[in-house]
Scaffold this motif. Sequence first.
Motif, PDB file in Angstrom:
ATOM      1  N   LEU A 112      40.313  43.301  33.382  1.00  0.00           N
ATOM      2  CA  LEU A 112      38.849  42.976  33.478  1.00  0.00           C
ATOM      3  C   LEU A 112      38.756  41.048  33.647  1.00  0.00           C
ATOM      4  O   LEU A 112      37.736  40.879  34.541  1.00  0.00           O
ATOM      5  CB  LEU A 112      37.888  43.357  32.089  1.00  0.00           C
ATOM      6  CG  LEU A 112      37.846  44.840  31.974  1.00  0.00           C
ATOM      7  CD1 LEU A 112      37.371  45.019  30.589  1.00  0.00           C
ATOM      8  CD2 LEU A 112      36.727  45.278  32.884  1.00  0.00           C
ATOM      9  N   GLY A 113      39.352  40.601  32.976  1.00  0.00           N
ATOM     10  CA  GLY A 113      39.316  38.962  33.114  1.00  0.00           C
ATOM     11  C   GLY A 113      39.824  38.759  34.722  1.00  0.00           C
ATOM     12  O   GLY A 113      39.361  37.918  35.266  1.00  0.00           O
ATOM     13  N   ILE A 114      40.867  39.402  35.106  1.00  0.00           N
ATOM     14  CA  ILE A 114      41.155  39.190  36.639  1.00  0.00           C
ATOM     15  C   ILE A 114      39.968  39.368  37.582  1.00  0.00           C
ATOM     16  O   ILE A 114      39.649  38.745  38.397  1.00  0.00           O
ATOM     17  CB  ILE A 114      42.667  39.975  36.790  1.00  0.00           C
ATOM     18  CG1 ILE A 114      43.620  39.342  36.253  1.00  0.00           C
ATOM     19  CG2 ILE A 114      42.767  40.083  38.448  1.00  0.00           C
ATOM     20  CD1 ILE A 114      45.062  40.207  36.039  1.00  0.00           C
ATOM     21  N   ALA A 125      48.200  37.083  38.693  1.00  0.00           N
ATOM     22  CA  ALA A 125      47.840  37.272  37.256  1.00  0.00           C
ATOM     23  C   ALA A 125      48.415  38.772  36.996  1.00  0.00           C
ATOM     24  O   ALA A 125      48.542  39.034  35.758  1.00  0.00           O
ATOM     25  CB  ALA A 125      46.379  37.119  37.332  1.00  0.00           C
ATOM     26  N   VAL A 126      47.960  39.702  37.556  1.00  0.00           N
ATOM     27  CA  VAL A 126      48.457  40.948  37.424  1.00  0.00           C
ATOM     28  C   VAL A 126      49.972  41.114  36.952  1.00  0.00           C
ATOM     29  O   VAL A 126      50.265  41.605  36.141  1.00  0.00           O
ATOM     30  CB  VAL A 126      48.199  41.972  38.480  1.00  0.00           C
ATOM     31  CG1 VAL A 126      48.891  43.140  38.272  1.00  0.00           C
ATOM     32  CG2 VAL A 126      46.580  42.419  38.403  1.00  0.00           C
ATOM     33  N   MET A 130      43.534  35.606  31.322  1.00  0.00           N
ATOM     34  CA  MET A 130      43.853  35.968  32.736  1.00  0.00           C
ATOM     35  C   MET A 130      42.563  35.722  33.698  1.00  0.00           C
ATOM     36  O   MET A 130      42.640  35.498  34.872  1.00  0.00           O
ATOM     37  CB  MET A 130      43.609  37.561  32.773  1.00  0.00           C
ATOM     38  CG  MET A 130      45.101  38.177  32.345  1.00  0.00           C
ATOM     39  SD  MET A 130      46.440  37.801  33.185  1.00  0.00           S
ATOM     40  CE  MET A 130      47.614  37.217  32.151  1.00  0.00           C
ATOM     41  N   PHE A 131      41.406  35.409  32.910  1.00  0.00           N
ATOM     42  CA  PHE A 131      40.290  34.940  33.916  1.00  0.00           C
ATOM     43  C   PHE A 131      40.527  33.435  34.444  1.00  0.00           C
ATOM     44  O   PHE A 131      40.553  33.457  35.626  1.00  0.00           O
ATOM     45  CB  PHE A 131      38.918  34.974  32.959  1.00  0.00           C
ATOM     46  CG  PHE A 131      37.990  34.451  33.870  1.00  0.00           C
ATOM     47  CD1 PHE A 131      37.159  35.217  34.515  1.00  0.00           C
ATOM     48  CD2 PHE A 131      37.510  33.076  33.599  1.00  0.00           C
ATOM     49  CE1 PHE A 131      35.975  34.704  35.109  1.00  0.00           C
ATOM     50  CE2 PHE A 131      36.615  32.397  34.325  1.00  0.00           C
ATOM     51  CZ  PHE A 131      35.554  33.395  35.176  1.00  0.00           C
ATOM     52  N   ILE A 132      41.033  32.719  33.335  1.00  0.00           N
ATOM     53  CA  ILE A 132      41.256  31.119  33.819  1.00  0.00           C
ATOM     54  C   ILE A 132      42.482  31.272  34.768  1.00  0.00           C
ATOM     55  O   ILE A 132      42.601  30.695  35.893  1.00  0.00           O
ATOM     56  CB  ILE A 132      41.735  30.451  32.797  1.00  0.00           C
ATOM     57  CG1 ILE A 132      40.556  30.210  31.796  1.00  0.00           C
ATOM     58  CG2 ILE A 132      42.447  28.975  32.969  1.00  0.00           C
ATOM     59  CD1 ILE A 132      40.714  29.495  30.371  1.00  0.00           C
ATOM     60  N   GLY A 133      43.570  31.930  34.627  1.00  0.00           N
ATOM     61  CA  GLY A 133      44.712  32.001  35.467  1.00  0.00           C
ATOM     62  C   GLY A 133      44.371  32.534  36.718  1.00  0.00           C
ATOM     63  O   GLY A 133      44.796  32.198  37.810  1.00  0.00           O
ATOM     64  N   ILE A 192      51.696  42.262  33.420  1.00  0.00           N
ATOM     65  CA  ILE A 192      52.633  43.283  33.455  1.00  0.00           C
ATOM     66  C   ILE A 192      53.811  42.833  32.700  1.00  0.00           C
ATOM     67  O   ILE A 192      54.440  43.718  31.821  1.00  0.00           O
ATOM     68  CB  ILE A 192      52.562  43.939  34.986  1.00  0.00           C
ATOM     69  CG1 ILE A 192      51.567  44.631  35.275  1.00  0.00           C
ATOM     70  CG2 ILE A 192      53.966  44.916  34.819  1.00  0.00           C
ATOM     71  CD1 ILE A 192      51.499  45.322  36.706  1.00  0.00           C
ATOM     72  N   ALA A 193      54.257  41.730  33.430  1.00  0.00           N
ATOM     73  CA  ALA A 193      55.652  41.165  32.915  1.00  0.00           C
ATOM     74  C   ALA A 193      55.548  40.748  31.229  1.00  0.00           C
ATOM     75  O   ALA A 193      56.465  41.295  30.486  1.00  0.00           O
ATOM     76  CB  ALA A 193      55.897  39.816  33.366  1.00  0.00           C
TER      77      ALA A 193
END
Length: 94
Positions: free
Chosen positions: A67-69, A38-39, A17-20, A43-44
């Motif tokens: 947290l990553g986002i 990213a969220v 999620m951080f990278i995305g 969720i998906a």
Amino acid sequence: MSDNMVAPDKKKHFILMFIGTLVTSIFSKNAWIGGLIAVSVGIAKELFDYYFGTTGFSFDDMVANILGIFSAMLIFLAVVEINDYYIKKKEGNI
């Protein structure tokens, strides 16, 4: 079902999620759009796990995702602000 928050799976959720978020923020030039995308993906993925997967929806996974986002958004916004400061300084606007 409660997972271990320091399990390798959670680290993968955080990192992906951080990278995305960082990549989508860079391409869109907007941290909020990157975070929203990213969220939505997170969720998906969890809903897919809930309806079709074997693990079910994991709130711990979503915490790691968020947290990553937020980490990526903060770094992106900080870099943009620093860059803007040095551009203004170079142009003599500061």
